[in-house]
Design an enzyme around this catalytic site. Sequence first.
Site, PDB file in Angstrom:
ATOM      1  N   ASP A  16       2.886  -2.676   4.375  1.00  0.00           N
ATOM      2  CA  ASP A  16       3.015  -1.459   4.722  1.00  0.00           C
ATOM      3  C   ASP A  16       4.118  -1.097   5.353  1.00  0.00           C
ATOM      4  O   ASP A  16       4.438  -1.015   6.599  1.00  0.00           O
ATOM      5  CB  ASP A  16       1.707  -1.120   5.780  1.00  0.00           C
ATOM      6  N   GLU A  18      -7.151 -12.499   6.162  1.00  0.00           N
ATOM      7  CA  GLU A  18      -5.925 -11.790   6.927  1.00  0.00           C
ATOM      8  C   GLU A  18      -6.726 -12.038   8.300  1.00  0.00           C
ATOM      9  O   GLU A  18      -5.959 -12.523   9.212  1.00  0.00           O
ATOM     10  CB  GLU A  18      -5.718 -10.371   6.410  1.00  0.00           C
ATOM     11  N   HIS A  48       1.008  -1.243   0.047  1.00  0.00           N
ATOM     12  CA  HIS A  48       0.175  -0.055   0.135  1.00  0.00           C
ATOM     13  C   HIS A  48       1.012   1.209   0.055  1.00  0.00           C
ATOM     14  O   HIS A  48       1.592   1.377   0.908  1.00  0.00           O
ATOM     15  CB  HIS A  48      -1.001  -0.107   1.281  1.00  0.00           C
TER      16      HIS A  48
END
Length: 346
Positions: A287, A208, A27
């Site tokens: 991330d 997830e 991301h």
Amino acid sequence: MNTFPHIPRERLPALLAAMPKAELHIHIEGSLEPELIFALAERNRVSLAYPSVEALRAAYAFTDLQSFLDIYYAGASVLLTEDDFHDMAWAYLRKAAAENVLHTEIFFDPQTHTARGVDIGIVIRGLKRATVRARAELGVSAELILCFLRHLSEDEALQTLEQALPYREHFIGVGLDSSERGHPPEKFARVFARCRELGLHLVAHAGEEGPPEYIRNALDVLKVERIDHGVRCVEDPALVRRLAQERVPLTVCPLSNIKLRVFGEMHQHNLGELLAAGLVATVNSDDPAYFGGYLNQNYLETFAALPLDASHAYTLARNSFEASFASAEDKARWIERLDQLFDEFR
Ligand code: ADE
Ligand code: ZN
């Protein structure tokens, strides 16, 4: 079986760093380092809830996905201009190049920005400029994937798609991210059907924190080509068999899974199990500015904690190319470079 017995375990860290690879789950807002958050806050005169880089970094102690998302969306509030989006993506792409990433498919969250009054064109043009520059100056191939925020409504996702359509040629696909539990894939059936008609590639976060059923519905209802994360598939052996048989890639993010407590510690991660079951698993950073490292750090920590050898490294790197949305010619070229590295490596 280790098909590379000439590469001993102590050479793995150097091999993992040197091997050509692709990143398929990053991301871009999650690559925003605290230093850049503060620099952009100053440039744009945005006030932050934290007095310093150190105080912000100290707040990066997450207990689950939502506790991370709250701080991640706050960090993204400093992004206002086309240059801001370019500078963020350029910083990531330089790091990727240094880690021997040959190709990357980058997620971005337009709704995080349009909700603050930033035009979607500013977001997409800024990111696109960085990807074009990466190809020219770094030799890195980079594509964009627009993600819908699943905690918002499907109507809002449809509006976002309409806003993005003038920039259709700038992104190759769509994804689904943000808070997973309580927001199942089928909530976005219509918008994904529309994206499919438009010829966009389709991916979704599933499994997830959410149950295996979300993975099934991402495949059956949304018709996605890859599953982002997907680690909870192991709770459903029939689903694991299906994922292996259909060669559905999973973009696994080991450091993210530890930081967000999907697994307690790295030695408990199921990446080895996924590979042993024949799944097309890949390693990714998710991330990186928030979870303690970029792509190579994910490989290094995973291999340090799990009983994985050079043949696993080869499989993961090869999977990353094969699972990408690049052309068959590009994939073959990159895999040839991977083969060369493994031949040379002693
Ligand atoms: N957005 C950024 N990172 C994410 C993750 N790991 N899961 C869901 N949404 C995200
Ligand atoms: Zn993610």
